[in-house]
Design a protein around this motif. Structure first.
Motif, PDB file in Angstrom:
ATOM      1  N   GLU A  96       8.033  -8.728   2.228  1.00 57.97           N
ATOM      2  CA  GLU A  96       8.896  -7.887   3.055  1.00 57.97           C
ATOM      3  C   GLU A  96       8.922  -6.455   2.515  1.00 57.97           C
ATOM      4  O   GLU A  96       8.926  -5.491   3.282  1.00 57.97           O
ATOM      5  CB  GLU A  96      10.317  -8.468   3.072  1.00 57.97           C
ATOM      6  N   GLU A  97       8.927  -6.327   1.195  1.00 56.74           N
ATOM      7  CA  GLU A  97       8.922  -5.005   0.571  1.00 56.74           C
ATOM      8  C   GLU A  97       7.667  -4.219   0.973  1.00 56.74           C
ATOM      9  O   GLU A  97       7.731  -3.038   1.311  1.00 56.74           O
ATOM     10  CB  GLU A  97       8.981  -5.151  -0.947  1.00 56.74           C
ATOM     11  N   ALA A  98       6.535  -4.882   0.960  1.00 61.83           N
ATOM     12  CA  ALA A  98       5.282  -4.241   1.343  1.00 61.83           C
ATOM     13  C   ALA A  98       5.297  -3.854   2.817  1.00 61.83           C
ATOM     14  O   ALA A  98       4.764  -2.809   3.194  1.00 61.83           O
ATOM     15  CB  ALA A  98       4.102  -5.154   1.044  1.00 61.83           C
ATOM     16  N   ALA A  99       5.933  -4.665   3.651  1.00 64.66           N
ATOM     17  CA  ALA A  99       6.024  -4.355   5.078  1.00 64.66           C
ATOM     18  C   ALA A  99       6.820  -3.081   5.301  1.00 64.66           C
ATOM     19  O   ALA A  99       6.467  -2.257   6.158  1.00 64.66           O
ATOM     20  CB  ALA A  99       6.651  -5.518   5.831  1.00 64.66           C
ATOM     21  N   HIS A 100       7.891  -2.874   4.542  1.00 68.98           N
ATOM     22  CA  HIS A 100       8.685  -1.647   4.666  1.00 68.98           C
ATOM     23  C   HIS A 100       7.874  -0.426   4.222  1.00 68.98           C
ATOM     24  O   HIS A 100       7.920   0.623   4.850  1.00 68.98           O
ATOM     25  CB  HIS A 100       9.975  -1.752   3.843  1.00 68.98           C
ATOM     26  N   THR A 101       7.136  -0.595   3.138  1.00 70.79           N
ATOM     27  CA  THR A 101       6.293   0.495   2.646  1.00 70.79           C
ATOM     28  C   THR A 101       5.218   0.814   3.676  1.00 70.79           C
ATOM     29  O   THR A 101       4.958   1.987   3.975  1.00 70.79           O
ATOM     30  CB  THR A 101       5.652   0.114   1.296  1.00 70.79           C
ATOM     31  N   ALA A 102       4.592  -0.213   4.219  1.00 71.10           N
ATOM     32  CA  ALA A 102       3.544  -0.016   5.226  1.00 71.10           C
ATOM     33  C   ALA A 102       4.094   0.702   6.443  1.00 71.10           C
ATOM     34  O   ALA A 102       3.433   1.594   7.003  1.00 71.10           O
ATOM     35  CB  ALA A 102       2.931  -1.351   5.616  1.00 71.10           C
ATOM     36  N   SER A 103       5.298   0.362   6.862  1.00 71.33           N
ATOM     37  CA  SER A 103       5.913   1.002   8.020  1.00 71.33           C
ATOM     38  C   SER A 103       6.149   2.495   7.747  1.00 71.33           C
ATOM     39  O   SER A 103       5.849   3.345   8.592  1.00 71.33           O
ATOM     40  CB  SER A 103       7.231   0.316   8.354  1.00 71.33           C
ATOM     41  N   ALA A 104       6.674   2.813   6.571  1.00 67.74           N
ATOM     42  CA  ALA A 104       6.909   4.209   6.201  1.00 67.74           C
ATOM     43  C   ALA A 104       5.591   4.964   6.106  1.00 67.74           C
ATOM     44  O   ALA A 104       5.467   6.106   6.564  1.00 67.74           O
ATOM     45  CB  ALA A 104       7.669   4.283   4.881  1.00 67.74           C
ATOM     46  N   LEU A 105       4.596   4.346   5.513  1.00 70.36           N
ATOM     47  CA  LEU A 105       3.286   4.958   5.356  1.00 70.36           C
ATOM     48  C   LEU A 105       2.622   5.177   6.710  1.00 70.36           C
ATOM     49  O   LEU A 105       1.991   6.213   6.956  1.00 70.36           O
ATOM     50  CB  LEU A 105       2.420   4.075   4.459  1.00 70.36           C
ATOM     51  N   HIS A 106       2.792   4.222   7.613  1.00 64.12           N
ATOM     52  CA  HIS A 106       2.221   4.326   8.950  1.00 64.12           C
ATOM     53  C   HIS A 106       2.742   5.581   9.657  1.00 64.12           C
ATOM     54  O   HIS A 106       1.978   6.296  10.323  1.00 64.12           O
ATOM     55  CB  HIS A 106       2.532   3.069   9.766  1.00 64.12           C
ATOM     56  N   GLN A 107       4.045   5.867   9.494  1.00 60.95           N
ATOM     57  CA  GLN A 107       4.618   7.060  10.122  1.00 60.95           C
ATOM     58  C   GLN A 107       4.003   8.329   9.534  1.00 60.95           C
ATOM     59  O   GLN A 107       3.705   9.280  10.255  1.00 60.95           O
ATOM     60  CB  GLN A 107       6.137   7.084   9.965  1.00 60.95           C
ATOM     61  N   VAL A 108       3.800   8.364   8.224  1.00 67.82           N
ATOM     62  CA  VAL A 108       3.154   9.511   7.582  1.00 67.82           C
ATOM     63  C   VAL A 108       1.749   9.692   8.149  1.00 67.82           C
ATOM     64  O   VAL A 108       1.336  10.805   8.486  1.00 67.82           O
ATOM     65  CB  VAL A 108       3.115   9.346   6.043  1.00 67.82           C
ATOM     66  N   PHE A 109       1.018   8.590   8.278  1.00 66.94           N
ATOM     67  CA  PHE A 109      -0.347   8.661   8.817  1.00 66.94           C
ATOM     68  C   PHE A 109      -0.351   9.198  10.245  1.00 66.94           C
ATOM     69  O   PHE A 109      -1.215   9.991  10.620  1.00 66.94           O
ATOM     70  CB  PHE A 109      -1.023   7.293   8.757  1.00 66.94           C
ATOM     71  N   LYS A 110       0.598   8.763  11.069  1.00 65.16           N
ATOM     72  CA  LYS A 110       0.687   9.256  12.446  1.00 65.16           C
ATOM     73  C   LYS A 110       0.948  10.760  12.465  1.00 65.16           C
ATOM     74  O   LYS A 110       0.362  11.496  13.263  1.00 65.16           O
ATOM     75  CB  LYS A 110       1.791   8.517  13.213  1.00 65.16           C
ATOM     76  N   ASN A 111       1.810  11.239  11.565  1.00 65.49           N
ATOM     77  CA  ASN A 111       2.105  12.670  11.490  1.00 65.49           C
ATOM     78  C   ASN A 111       0.872  13.466  11.068  1.00 65.49           C
ATOM     79  O   ASN A 111       0.613  14.552  11.591  1.00 65.49           O
ATOM     80  CB  ASN A 111       3.258  12.935  10.522  1.00 65.49           C
ATOM     81  N   ILE A 112       0.116  12.932  10.125  1.00 65.48           N
ATOM     82  CA  ILE A 112      -1.109  13.590   9.671  1.00 65.48           C
ATOM     83  C   ILE A 112      -2.103  13.700  10.817  1.00 65.48           C
ATOM     84  O   ILE A 112      -2.703  14.759  11.044  1.00 65.48           O
ATOM     85  CB  ILE A 112      -1.732  12.838   8.479  1.00 65.48           C
ATOM     86  N   GLU A 113      -2.281  12.614  11.557  1.00 57.78           N
ATOM     87  CA  GLU A 113      -3.228  12.630  12.672  1.00 57.78           C
ATOM     88  C   GLU A 113      -2.788  13.602  13.762  1.00 57.78           C
ATOM     89  O   GLU A 113      -3.620  14.304  14.344  1.00 57.78           O
ATOM     90  CB  GLU A 113      -3.424  11.222  13.225  1.00 57.78           C
ATOM     91  N   ARG A 114      -1.490  13.676  14.027  1.00 60.43           N
ATOM     92  CA  ARG A 114      -0.979  14.626  15.015  1.00 60.43           C
ATOM     93  C   ARG A 114      -1.272  16.056  14.555  1.00 60.43           C
ATOM     94  O   ARG A 114      -1.721  16.890  15.341  1.00 60.43           O
ATOM     95  CB  ARG A 114       0.522  14.432  15.221  1.00 60.43           C
ATOM     96  N   SER A 115      -1.043  16.320  13.287  1.00 57.49           N
ATOM     97  CA  SER A 115      -1.331  17.655  12.738  1.00 57.49           C
ATOM     98  C   SER A 115      -2.821  17.978  12.831  1.00 57.49           C
ATOM     99  O   SER A 115      -3.207  19.103  13.154  1.00 57.49           O
ATOM    100  CB  SER A 115      -0.878  17.743  11.280  1.00 57.49           C
TER     101      SER A 115
END
Length: 145
Positions: A96-115
C-alpha cells in the motif's frame, strides 16, 4: 531500458524535408543523410503522413515532402504524431505504501509531460531548421579557415 529515438529521427527528417519543401525526397535519400536504415525513415514518415504532416507518394518517382509550410508545424505536432506513450512509467509494487508513492510520482510525471508538450508547442520546424542551418554555416566557416 531501450531508448526511443523516433521523435529525434522525425525532427531530423522533417528538417531535411523543410530544406527542400517543393522536392519529393525518398526514404533512401533521407536515411543516407541521417546514416540510418531506410525502413526506420519509412516507419517515421508513415506516422507523420497519418498525422497530416508529410505528403507521401509511392512509385518510381515518389517520395515525401512537408504537407504544409515548416512555419506551421510545431515540435509538438511531430511529437504527437510519433508519440509512443508515456515518457515515464511507475513500477508496480504490491504494498500500500508503494501504491501511494506511485500515485504521487504519477502526478509528477503527468506534470512533466504537460510541460514538455507546452515547450514543444512554442518551437516550429522552421525555427529548428534555421538554427541548424546557422550552425552548419558556422561549422563550414571553421573548416575553411
Amino acid at each position: 531500458m531501450a531508448v526511443n529515438t523516433r521523435f529525434a529521427t522525425g525532427v531530423h527528417a522533417m528538417v531535411l524535408l523543410a530544406a527542400e519543401p517543393d522536392t519529393l525526397q525518398t526514404s533512401e535519400t533521407i536515411a543516407g543523410r541521417l546514416e540510418t536504415n531506410p525502413v526506420v525513415v519509412r516507419r517515421v514518415f508513415s506516422l507523420l503522413h497519418h498525422a497530416g504532416l508529410v505528403d507521401s507518394h509511392k512509385g518510381p518517382s515518389g517520395g515525401s515532402k512537408l504537407a504544409r509550410p515548416a512555419k506551421q508545424i510545431t515540435l509538438a505536432d511531430i511529437y504527437k504524431a510519433l508519440d509512443t506513450g508515456d515518457l515515464f512509467h511507475t513500477a508496480e509494487f504490491a504494498s500500500e505504501e508503494a501504491a501511494h508513492t506511485a500515485s504521487a510520482l504519477h502526478q509528477v510525471f503527468k506534470n512533466i509531460e504537460r510541460s514538455l508538450r507546452d515547450e514543444l508547442s512554442k518551437t516550429t520546424l522552421s525555427q529548428i531548421a534555421k538554427k541548424a542551418t546557422r550552425k552548419a554555416a558556422k561549422a563550414d566557416g571553421k573548416k575553411h579557415k
